[in-house]
Scaffold this motif. Structure first.
Motif, PDB file in Angstrom:
ATOM      1  N   UNK A  28       0.774  -1.127  -0.143  1.00 19.46           N
ATOM      2  CA  UNK A  28       0.083   0.052   0.028  1.00 19.46           C
ATOM      3  C   UNK A  28       1.017   1.197  -0.174  1.00 19.46           C
ATOM      4  N   UNK A  29       1.833   1.255   0.896  1.00 18.14           N
ATOM      5  CA  UNK A  29       2.877   2.517   0.930  1.00 18.14           C
ATOM      6  C   UNK A  29       3.725   2.487  -0.382  1.00 18.14           C
ATOM      7  N   UNK A  30       4.152   1.438  -0.911  1.00 17.34           N
ATOM      8  CA  UNK A  30       5.055   1.694  -1.984  1.00 17.34           C
ATOM      9  C   UNK A  30       4.300   1.552  -3.341  1.00 17.34           C
ATOM     10  N   UNK A  31       3.073   1.397  -3.578  1.00 17.76           N
ATOM     11  CA  UNK A  31       2.220   1.340  -4.810  1.00 17.76           C
ATOM     12  C   UNK A  31       2.994   2.671  -5.613  1.00 17.76           C
ATOM     13  N   UNK A  32       3.075   2.389  -6.716  1.00 16.04           N
ATOM     14  CA  UNK A  32       3.662   3.424  -8.067  1.00 16.04           C
ATOM     15  C   UNK A  32       2.889   4.625  -8.062  1.00 16.04           C
ATOM     16  N   UNK A  33       3.588   5.617  -7.571  1.00 12.87           N
ATOM     17  CA  UNK A  33       3.185   6.918  -7.980  1.00 12.87           C
ATOM     18  C   UNK A  33       2.801   7.340  -9.335  1.00 12.87           C
ATOM     19  N   UNK A  34       2.382   8.504  -9.226  1.00 11.96           N
ATOM     20  CA  UNK A  34       2.440   8.919 -10.876  1.00 11.96           C
ATOM     21  C   UNK A  34       3.680   8.796 -11.696  1.00 11.96           C
ATOM     22  N   UNK A  35       4.761   9.138 -10.931  1.00 15.51           N
ATOM     23  CA  UNK A  35       6.241   8.853 -11.714  1.00 15.51           C
ATOM     24  C   UNK A  35       6.619   7.287 -11.595  1.00 15.51           C
ATOM     25  N   UNK A  36       6.366   6.831 -12.595  1.00 21.25           N
ATOM     26  CA  UNK A  36       6.674   5.391 -12.748  1.00 21.25           C
ATOM     27  C   UNK A  36       8.413   5.091 -12.540  1.00 21.25           C
ATOM     28  N   UNK A  37       9.286   6.201 -12.695  1.00 21.84           N
ATOM     29  CA  UNK A  37      10.522   5.988 -12.925  1.00 21.84           C
ATOM     30  C   UNK A  37      10.998   6.230 -11.366  1.00 21.84           C
ATOM     31  N   UNK A  38      10.111   6.615 -10.299  1.00 19.03           N
ATOM     32  CA  UNK A  38      10.621   6.618  -8.860  1.00 19.03           C
ATOM     33  C   UNK A  38      10.552   5.617  -8.186  1.00 19.03           C
ATOM     34  N   UNK A  39      11.607   4.524  -8.355  1.00 20.10           N
ATOM     35  CA  UNK A  39      11.442   3.151  -7.724  1.00 20.10           C
ATOM     36  C   UNK A  39      11.317   3.487  -6.149  1.00 20.10           C
ATOM     37  N   UNK A  40      11.167   2.220  -5.477  1.00 14.45           N
ATOM     38  CA  UNK A  40      11.326   2.353  -3.801  1.00 14.45           C
ATOM     39  C   UNK A  40      12.721   2.795  -3.596  1.00 14.45           C
ATOM     40  N   UNK A  41      13.673   2.158  -4.086  1.00 13.42           N
ATOM     41  CA  UNK A  41      15.198   2.569  -3.563  1.00 13.42           C
ATOM     42  C   UNK A  41      15.383   4.051  -4.061  1.00 13.42           C
ATOM     43  N   UNK A  42      14.932   4.596  -5.111  1.00 13.34           N
ATOM     44  CA  UNK A  42      15.104   5.835  -5.475  1.00 13.34           C
ATOM     45  C   UNK A  42      14.415   6.865  -4.383  1.00 13.34           C
ATOM     46  N   UNK A  43      13.084   6.407  -4.162  1.00 10.61           N
ATOM     47  CA  UNK A  43      12.409   7.388  -3.093  1.00 10.61           C
ATOM     48  C   UNK A  43      13.094   7.296  -1.797  1.00 10.61           C
ATOM     49  N   UNK A  44      13.604   6.089  -1.138  1.00 13.55           N
ATOM     50  CA  UNK A  44      14.423   5.759  -0.001  1.00 13.55           C
ATOM     51  C   UNK A  44      15.541   6.849  -0.042  1.00 13.55           C
ATOM     52  N   UNK A  45      16.178   7.070  -1.203  1.00 12.97           N
ATOM     53  CA  UNK A  45      17.425   7.808  -1.228  1.00 12.97           C
ATOM     54  C   UNK A  45      16.898   9.189  -1.124  1.00 12.97           C
ATOM     55  N   UNK A  46      15.850   9.760  -1.897  1.00 10.74           N
ATOM     56  CA  UNK A  46      15.288  11.185  -1.720  1.00 10.74           C
ATOM     57  C   UNK A  46      14.833  11.339  -0.148  1.00 10.74           C
ATOM     58  N   UNK A  47      14.462  10.262   0.544  1.00 14.11           N
ATOM     59  CA  UNK A  47      13.954  10.250   1.911  1.00 14.11           C
ATOM     60  C   UNK A  47      15.125  10.584   2.647  1.00 14.11           C
ATOM     61  N   UNK A  48      16.180   9.613   2.689  1.00 16.89           N
ATOM     62  CA  UNK A  48      17.296  10.006   3.410  1.00 16.89           C
ATOM     63  C   UNK A  48      18.040  11.298   3.148  1.00 16.89           C
ATOM     64  N   UNK A  49      17.844  12.013   1.998  1.00 15.86           N
ATOM     65  CA  UNK A  49      18.259  13.397   1.975  1.00 15.86           C
ATOM     66  C   UNK A  49      17.560  14.371   2.577  1.00 15.86           C
ATOM     67  N   UNK A  50      16.350  14.125   2.419  1.00 19.12           N
ATOM     68  CA  UNK A  50      15.204  15.039   3.338  1.00 19.12           C
ATOM     69  C   UNK A  50      15.505  15.122   4.614  1.00 19.12           C
ATOM     70  N   UNK A  51      15.897  13.850   5.146  1.00 18.70           N
ATOM     71  CA  UNK A  51      15.905  13.748   6.622  1.00 18.70           C
ATOM     72  C   UNK A  51      17.362  13.943   7.045  1.00 18.70           C
ATOM     73  N   UNK A  52      18.448  14.081   6.428  1.00 17.79           N
ATOM     74  CA  UNK A  52      19.828  13.869   6.737  1.00 17.79           C
ATOM     75  C   UNK A  52      20.662  14.727   5.904  1.00 17.79           C
ATOM     76  N   UNK A  53      20.272  15.295   4.778  1.00 16.11           N
ATOM     77  CA  UNK A  53      20.886  15.969   3.832  1.00 16.11           C
ATOM     78  C   UNK A  53      21.241  17.212   4.006  1.00 16.11           C
TER      79      UNK A  53
END
Length: 152
Positions: A28-53
């Motif tokens: 449910x949380x990982x369902x593809x968003x409108x951006x099909x090229x945003x994979x779960x690992x890429x989203x995790x990288x963006x989230x890490x940058x949002x939290x720690x960058x």
């Protein structure tokens, strides 16, 4: 570590049920968003940058718990999509710091909002008593999450 409560189920039993519940919620949380090229690992990288960058690529790899070479390739893809910015590291001009771009932050916010909406839809299917129980459990789940982030 706190002493076990004799009236409470064993931590292993709680952990097993929690793991199963999380596994069922992840799609449910990982369902593809409108951006099909945003994979779960890429989203995790963006989230890490949002939290720690902003972070060096090596620090991003450490936060994500994956190989430096994998993160390096992912950073190239994120950069090519315009979701991050590379800036010189003021401590070491040979290195660069990776940070979310405005586009990346907007994308991450959108994806998080979409995931929360999908999960909220599932929550509305619970009984009012189940919703209250879930709400009451949130402080313990948040504490568990913070503890896991500090001591993986």
């Amino acid at each position: 570590m706190t002493a076990p409560d004799p009236g409470c189920p064993e931590p292993a039993d709680i952990a097993g049920r929690l793991r199963t519940a999380i596994q069922h919620l992840l799609p449910v949380l990982r369902a593809r968003s409108v951006r099909g090229d945003l994979t779960p690992s890429r989203q995790a990288a963006l989230a890490a940058l949002a939290d720690h960058g902003p972070l060096r690529i090596s620090d991003l790899a450490a936060h994500m718990g994956i190989a430096l070479s994998t993160v390096s390739r992912m950073v190239d893809l994120l950069d090519g999509s315009g979701w991050i910015e590379r800036n010189p590291d003021p401590q070491d001009q040979r290195a660069c710091l990776i940070a979310l771009s405005d586009t990346g932050r907007t994308l991450l916010d959108t994806v998080r909002h979409e995931a929360a909406a999908r999960l909220a839809e599932q929550v509305t299917r619970l009984t009012p008593e189940e919703q209250r129980s879930l709400y009451a459990a949130l402080p313990a789940l948040e504490a568990l999450s913070e503890q896991a982030a500090r001591h993986p």
